[in-house]
Design an enzyme around this catalytic site. Structure first.
Site, PDB file in Angstrom:
ATOM      1  N   ASN A   1       0.851  -1.196   0.000  1.00 22.99           N
ATOM      2  CA  ASN A   1       0.000   0.000   0.000  1.00 22.99           C
ATOM      3  C   ASN A   1       0.883   1.240   0.000  1.00 22.99           C
ATOM      4  O   ASN A   1       2.111   1.131   0.053  1.00 22.99           O
ATOM      5  CB  ASN A   1      -0.951  -0.026   1.205  1.00 22.99           C
TER       6      ASN A   1
ATOM      7  N   ASP B   1      -4.576  -6.252   4.744  1.00 21.34           N
ATOM      8  CA  ASP B   1      -5.677  -7.099   5.225  1.00 21.34           C
ATOM      9  C   ASP B   1      -5.625  -8.479   4.568  1.00 21.34           C
ATOM     10  O   ASP B   1      -6.088  -9.457   5.131  1.00 21.34           O
ATOM     11  CB  ASP B   1      -7.023  -6.440   4.899  1.00 21.34           C
TER      12      ASP B   1
ATOM     13  N   LYS C   1      10.574 -16.909  -9.679  1.00 25.71           N
ATOM     14  CA  LYS C   1       9.914 -15.723 -10.234  1.00 25.71           C
ATOM     15  C   LYS C   1       8.885 -16.176 -11.279  1.00 25.71           C
ATOM     16  O   LYS C   1       9.210 -17.018 -12.140  1.00 25.71           O
ATOM     17  CB  LYS C   1      10.981 -14.837 -10.893  1.00 25.71           C
TER      18      LYS C   1
ATOM     19  N   PHE D   1      -4.664   3.539  14.720  1.00 24.01           N
ATOM     20  CA  PHE D   1      -4.833   4.563  13.692  1.00 24.01           C
ATOM     21  C   PHE D   1      -5.905   4.107  12.719  1.00 24.01           C
ATOM     22  O   PHE D   1      -5.996   2.917  12.415  1.00 24.01           O
ATOM     23  CB  PHE D   1      -3.513   4.822  12.942  1.00 24.01           C
TER      24      PHE D   1
ATOM     25  N   LYS E   1     -14.179   1.780  15.158  1.00 24.69           N
ATOM     26  CA  LYS E   1     -12.941   0.980  15.242  1.00 24.69           C
ATOM     27  C   LYS E   1     -12.398   0.975  16.676  1.00 24.69           C
ATOM     28  O   LYS E   1     -11.927  -0.055  17.169  1.00 24.69           O
ATOM     29  CB  LYS E   1     -11.896   1.552  14.264  1.00 24.69           C
TER      30      LYS E   1
ATOM     31  N   LYS F   1     -12.083  -2.697  18.360  1.00 28.38           N
ATOM     32  CA  LYS F   1     -10.732  -3.237  18.566  1.00 28.38           C
ATOM     33  C   LYS F   1     -10.248  -3.026  20.002  1.00 28.38           C
ATOM     34  O   LYS F   1      -9.081  -3.236  20.293  1.00 28.38           O
ATOM     35  CB  LYS F   1      -9.768  -2.628  17.555  1.00 28.38           C
TER      36      LYS F   1
END
Ligand SMILES: Cc1cc2nc3c(=O)[nH]c(=O)nc-3n(C[C@H](O)[C@H](O)[C@H](O)COP(=O)(O)O)c2cc1C
Length: 389
Positions: free
Chosen positions: A207, A276, A286, A321, A335, A339
Site C-alpha cells: 500500500n 488485510d 519468479k 490509527f 474501530k 478493537k
C-alpha cells in the site's frame, strides 16, 4: 513547525567537519528555530564568519572580548532553549571539562546552566584516547548529552569512529533536551510502514504508506523520554536516534514481532498500514510471463490490532490509527470500540505519502481532540503530548 518559537545556539569548533555546522544551522531553521552561532577562532580558520553571519542574520561571536558590551557571553548563555556544540573538537571538550574560558564559546559554556548537546568529530585515535574518553565521561556525569560520532572514512584517510553524527540525530538529541519527559521509564512499541505480501521473490501487494508518520512517532516518543522499539515494514527511512528497530516484511512477520514484544511494553502505537489480505500461494521461482493473465487469489491476514486489544493488560495503553476514505469520526469511533483501543487517531486517506497530516484523536472516554494541519513530526508530537501530558 517542530522548532517554531525555539532558540538554538550552535557552537562550532575547529574541526574538518566545521562546514557541516552550516547544514545543521539550515536544518534547525527549516524546522522553524531561531539560530545564533558562536564559533571558536580555530573554527573560523575552517569556515568564514561571513558564512555563519549570512546564514543566521546575526553577529557571530568568537573571541572572549567579542560583543557590544563585553558581557555577551553571559547574555547569550541566557538566550537559547538549547546549546549545541557541533562539531566539538577534542580541544574544546577538554576545555569544557576543566572549565577554561579562553574564547567566547568556552566562556559562554561556563555561564550556561542547562545540559549542553555535544557532537564530537575527530580522528579515531584522538577520540579513543583515554584523555578524551575521560573528558567525555566526566561531562556526561555532569549531565551533558553526547551525540556519539559515526564510524566511517575520516578526512585523514583512516577508517573508524570519529565522523560527526548525522544532522538529524543531533537535532533529535537537542529535541530531547527541550521536551518534557512524560514517557520516562516507559517502554513504547511503535509499528510503521506498509507491509509487503509477496507472491513471488520480487513481486508483492502493498500500500502507499511511506512509514513517515510511524517514524516520526518513534522519534517523538524517544524525545519525550520513552524507551522505543520500532517494528518497521520496509521503508527508505533512517532509524530515528535512540530507537531500536526491528525489520519485518509481511503482516504475519509483523504479527509475530508485535506479539513477541507485547508483554514487555507499556504503550503500543500501531501506526503500520498492515495488509488485510495476502496471496494464497507463494512461488519460490519468479513467475514467468504467460499467455493467460495470471490470477492472484487472496486470503485474510490476522487482525493484529484486534488481537492486541484482546490480549493487552489493563495497565497497557493501546493506540490505533484509522485511515478512512469518508465518515472519519463515525468510522474511527466504531474501530475504537471494536478493537478495544484506548485511543484512536483518525485521518482521511489524503495524508498517505504526503508531508502534512491532519485528523482527530478520539479517547475511549469520548473526548475528542482535533489535529490541525501540520508537518508529520509536529503532528506526531501533538498526538503524543495530547495523550500523555
Ligand atoms: C586540517 C585540520 C583539521 C582538524 N580537524 C580536527 C577535528 O576534526 N577534530 C579535532 O578535535 N581537532 C581537529 N583539528 C585540531 C583543532 O583544530 C585544534 O585542536 C584547535 O586547537 C581546536 O580549537 P578549538 O577547540 O578552540 O576550536 C584539526 C586541525 C587541522 C589543522
Amino acid at each position: 513547525m517542530l522548532w517554531k518559537d525555539k532558540k538554538v545556539l550552535v557552537g562550532v569548533t575547529g574541526s574538518i567537519a566545521s562546514y557541516k555546522a552550516c547544514e545543521l544551522i539550515r536544518h534547525f531553521q527549516k524546522k522553524g528555530a531561531e539560530v545564533r552561532v558562536t564559533a571558536t577562532p580555530s573554527a573560523l580558520e575552517f569556515v568564514g564568519k561571513l558564512t555563519f553571519k549570512a546564514l543566521t542574520g546575526e553577529e557571530v561571536l568568537s573571541d572572549w572580548r567579542d560583543g557590544k558590551t563585553g558581557l555577551e557571553h553571559i547574555f547569550w548563555a541566557r538566550w537559547p532553549d538549547v546549546f549545541v556544540i557541533a562539531p566539538a573538537s577534542a580541544n574544546t571538550i577538554a576545555k569544557l571539562r576543566i572549565g577554561l574560558t579562553d574564547n567566547f564559546l568556552t566562556s559562554l559554556a561556563l555561564a550556561y546552566e542547562k545540559p549542553i548537546v555535544i557532537a564530537p568529530a575527530m580522528n579515531t585515535k584522538m577520540y579513543k584516547n583515554p584523555a578524551t574518553k575521560e573528558n567525555i565521561s566526566v561531562l556526561k556525569e555532569r549531565g551533558h548529552l553526547f551525540v556519539e560520532p559515526a564510524e566511517g572514512e575520516l578526512a585523514c584517510g583512516e577508517e573508524g569512529e570519529g565522523k560527526l553524527a548525522n544532522i538529524e540525530d543531533i537535532e533529535t538529541v537537542a529535541l530531547y533536551t527541550v521536551l518534557p519527559k512524560p514517557l520516562k521509564g516507559k517502554k513504547v512499541l511503535v509499528t510503521a510502514g506498509g507491509t509487503r505480501e509477496h507472491f513471488d521473490p520480487i513481486r508483492y501487494i502493498s500500500n502507499a504508506s511511506s512509514g513517515q508518520m510511524g517514524y516520526a512517532l518513534a522519534k517523538m516518543a524517544y524525545a519525550l523520554g520513552g524507551d522505543v522499539i520500532l517494528i518497521s515494514a520496509p521503508t527508505c527511512l533512517k532509524t530515528p536516534y535512540g530507537v531500536k528497530r526491528i525489520d519485518v516484511v509481511s503482516a504475519i512477520d509483523m504479527y509475530e514481532a508485535v506479539l513477541k514484544y507485547l508483554p514487555e511494553v507499556d504503550v503500543i502505537i500501531m501506526n503500520a498500514a498492515v495488509a488485510d489480505f495476502r496471496p494464497k500461494t507463494f512461488s519460490k521461482e519468479k513467475l514467468k510471463k504467460a499467455k493467460e493473465s495470471p490470477v492472484v487469489e487472496l486470503e485474510t491476514n490476522p487482525d493484529i490490532l484486534k488481537t492486541i486489544g484482546e490480549k493487552k493488560r489493563e495497565d497497557q495503553i493501546l493506540i490505533g490509527f484509522a485511515a478512512e476514505s469518508s465518515n472519519l469520526i463515525e468510522n474511527a469511533k466504531d474501530k475504537l470500540k471494536r478493537k478495544k483501543l484506548d485511543v484512536i487517531v483518525g485521518n482521511l486517506l489524503d495524508v498517505f505519502s504526503k508531508e502534512t497530516h491532519k485528523g482527530i484523536i478520539l479517547f475511549k472516554d469520548g473526548k475528542m481532540v482535533e489535529i490541525p494541519p501540520m508537518d508529520k513530526e509536529s503532528s506526531a508530537l501533538f498526538i503524543l503530548e495530547s495523550i500523555f501530558l
